[in-house]
Design a protein around this motif. Structure first.
Motif, mmCIF file in Angstrom:
data_model
loop_
_atom_site.group_PDB
_atom_site.id
_atom_site.type_symbol
_atom_site.label_atom_id
_atom_site.label_comp_id
_atom_site.label_asym_id
_atom_site.label_seq_id
_atom_site.Cartn_x
_atom_site.Cartn_y
_atom_site.Cartn_z
ATOM 1 N N THR A 98 0.866 -1.182 0.000
ATOM 2 C CA THR A 98 0.000 0.000 0.000
ATOM 3 C C THR A 98 0.904 1.233 0.000
ATOM 4 N N PRO A 99 0.374 2.396 -0.366
ATOM 5 C CA PRO A 99 1.217 3.600 -0.369
ATOM 6 C C PRO A 99 1.842 3.903 0.998
ATOM 7 N N ASP A 100 1.089 3.687 2.088
ATOM 8 C CA ASP A 100 1.639 3.935 3.417
ATOM 9 C C ASP A 100 2.790 2.981 3.724
ATOM 10 N N ALA A 101 2.642 1.735 3.347
ATOM 11 C CA ALA A 101 3.696 0.743 3.584
ATOM 12 C C ALA A 101 4.932 1.073 2.748
ATOM 13 N N ALA A 102 4.722 1.485 1.508
ATOM 14 C CA ALA A 102 5.851 1.854 0.649
ATOM 15 C C ALA A 102 6.580 3.072 1.221
ATOM 16 N N ASP A 103 5.816 4.005 1.770
ATOM 17 C CA ASP A 103 6.412 5.189 2.382
ATOM 18 C C ASP A 103 7.255 4.798 3.592
ATOM 19 N N ARG A 104 6.729 3.916 4.425
ATOM 20 C CA ARG A 104 7.479 3.456 5.605
ATOM 21 C C ARG A 104 8.760 2.734 5.175
ATOM 22 N N LEU A 105 8.657 1.902 4.151
ATOM 23 C CA LEU A 105 9.837 1.198 3.670
ATOM 24 C C LEU A 105 10.887 2.194 3.163
ATOM 25 N N GLY A 106 10.437 3.260 2.529
ATOM 26 C CA GLY A 106 11.363 4.297 2.077
ATOM 27 C C GLY A 106 12.058 4.984 3.242
ATOM 28 N N ARG A 107 11.325 5.225 4.326
ATOM 29 C CA ARG A 107 11.931 5.834 5.506
ATOM 30 C C ARG A 107 12.928 4.874 6.159
ATOM 31 N N ILE A 108 12.586 3.599 6.156
ATOM 32 C CA ILE A 108 13.513 2.599 6.702
ATOM 33 C C ILE A 108 14.797 2.591 5.881
ATOM 34 N N LEU B 90 16.157 5.037 4.346
ATOM 35 C CA LEU B 90 16.976 6.198 4.677
ATOM 36 C C LEU B 90 17.817 5.956 5.925
ATOM 37 N N VAL B 91 17.255 5.217 6.879
ATOM 38 C CA VAL B 91 17.954 4.975 8.131
ATOM 39 C C VAL B 91 18.946 3.829 8.003
ATOM 40 N N LYS B 92 18.482 2.702 7.445
ATOM 41 C CA LYS B 92 19.345 1.517 7.336
ATOM 42 C C LYS B 92 18.999 0.764 6.060
ATOM 43 N N GLU B 93 19.815 0.965 5.065
ATOM 44 C CA GLU B 93 19.534 0.397 3.745
ATOM 45 C C GLU B 93 19.534 -1.128 3.761
ATOM 46 N N SER B 94 20.423 -1.728 4.538
ATOM 47 C CA SER B 94 20.483 -3.191 4.564
ATOM 48 C C SER B 94 19.206 -3.788 5.140
ATOM 49 N N ILE C 223 13.983 -6.623 4.081
ATOM 50 C CA ILE C 223 12.517 -6.638 4.084
ATOM 51 C C ILE C 223 11.990 -6.779 2.665
ATOM 52 N N GLU C 224 12.587 -6.038 1.726
ATOM 53 C CA GLU C 224 12.166 -6.153 0.327
ATOM 54 C C GLU C 224 12.341 -7.573 -0.176
ATOM 55 N N ASN C 225 13.484 -8.175 0.130
ATOM 56 C CA ASN C 225 13.734 -9.548 -0.316
ATOM 57 C C ASN C 225 12.697 -10.504 0.252
ATOM 58 N N ARG C 226 12.365 -10.319 1.530
ATOM 59 C CA ARG C 226 11.366 -11.188 2.149
ATOM 60 C C ARG C 226 9.994 -10.973 1.494
ATOM 61 N N LEU C 227 9.627 -9.733 1.237
ATOM 62 C CA LEU C 227 8.335 -9.446 0.603
ATOM 63 C C LEU C 227 8.258 -10.046 -0.802
ATOM 64 N N GLU D 143 14.142 -9.741 14.837
ATOM 65 C CA GLU D 143 14.377 -10.889 15.721
ATOM 66 C C GLU D 143 15.347 -11.879 15.098
ATOM 67 N N GLN D 144 15.173 -12.125 13.807
ATOM 68 C CA GLN D 144 16.056 -13.056 13.103
ATOM 69 C C GLN D 144 17.493 -12.533 13.122
ATOM 70 N N ASN D 145 17.665 -11.225 12.897
ATOM 71 C CA ASN D 145 19.009 -10.643 12.889
ATOM 72 C C ASN D 145 19.642 -10.687 14.274
ATOM 73 N N GLU D 146 18.824 -10.505 15.328
ATOM 74 C CA GLU D 146 19.359 -10.567 16.685
ATOM 75 C C GLU D 146 19.866 -11.970 17.001
#
Length: 139
Positions: free
Chosen positions: A56-66, A68-72, A77-81, A108-111
Motif C-alpha cells: 500500500t502507499p503507506d507501507a511503501a512510504d514506511r519502507l522508504g523511511r527505513i 533512509l535509516v538503514k539500507e540493509s 525486508i524487500e527480499n522477504r516481501l 528478531e532473526q538478525n538478533e
C-alpha cells in the motif's frame, strides 16, 4: 603556453571527466560497463514493480523511511516481501501494520544471528578488597 598546449590540456581534462562520469568517449570497456548497468537497472525496475504491486502507499512510504535509516534492513525486508509474493503467500496488498510485523520478524532473526561477546575473567586477580584484607591482617 601556446594555444595548442591549452587545447591538449582541455581535451585530456574533458576525457578524464567523461570517464569519471561513465560517459562516452573512446574506452574499450565502455560497452561492457554499460551492459552491466542496464542489467542492474532492469533488476531494480523489476523489484520496484513487484513492490509497488504488493505494498500500500503507506507501507511503501514506511519502507522508504527505513531505507533512509538503514539500507540493509530495507533490502532484507524487500527480499522477504518479494519471496512471499513469488511463492503466493501474499494475497492482498501489504499494509503498514503488516510491514511493521515483518520488520519485527526480520529484527528478531538478525538478533539471533548476531554473535555475542562473552568476557571470562580468570581467577587469581587482585582487586581493591583483596588489598584491604591483606592490610588489615597486619594491623
Amino acid at each position: 603556453m601556446s594555444d595548442e598546449d591549452l587545447e591538449q590540456i582541455r581535451r585530456a581534462r574533458l576525457q578524464q571527466l567523461q570517464q569519471e562520469r561513465g560517459g562516452g568517449g573512446g574506452g574499450g570497456q565502455g560497452g561492457e560497463g554499460s551492459e552491466q548497468d542496464s542489467q542492474r537497472q532492469r533488476e531494480n525496475d523489476q523489484r520496484n514493480s513487484i513492490l509497488s504491486q504488493i505494498l500500500t502507499p503507506d507501507a511503501a512510504d514506511r519502507l522508504g523511511r527505513i531505507r533512509l535509516v538503514k539500507e540493509s534492513r530495507a533490502t532484507d525486508i524487500e527480499n522477504r516481501l518479494i519471496m512471499l509474493a513469488r511463492t503466493g503467500q501474499i494475497r492482498q496488498k501489504v499494509t503498514e501494520d503488516q510491514l511493521k510485523d515483518i520488520l519485527g520478524a526480520v529484527a528478531e532473526q538478525n538478533e539471533k544471528e548476531e554473535s555475542k561477546i562473552v568476557v571470562n575473567r580468570r581467577g587469581g586477580n587482585w582487586d581493591d578488597d583483596d588489598e584491604l584484607e591483606e592490610l588489615m591482617k597486619d594491623v
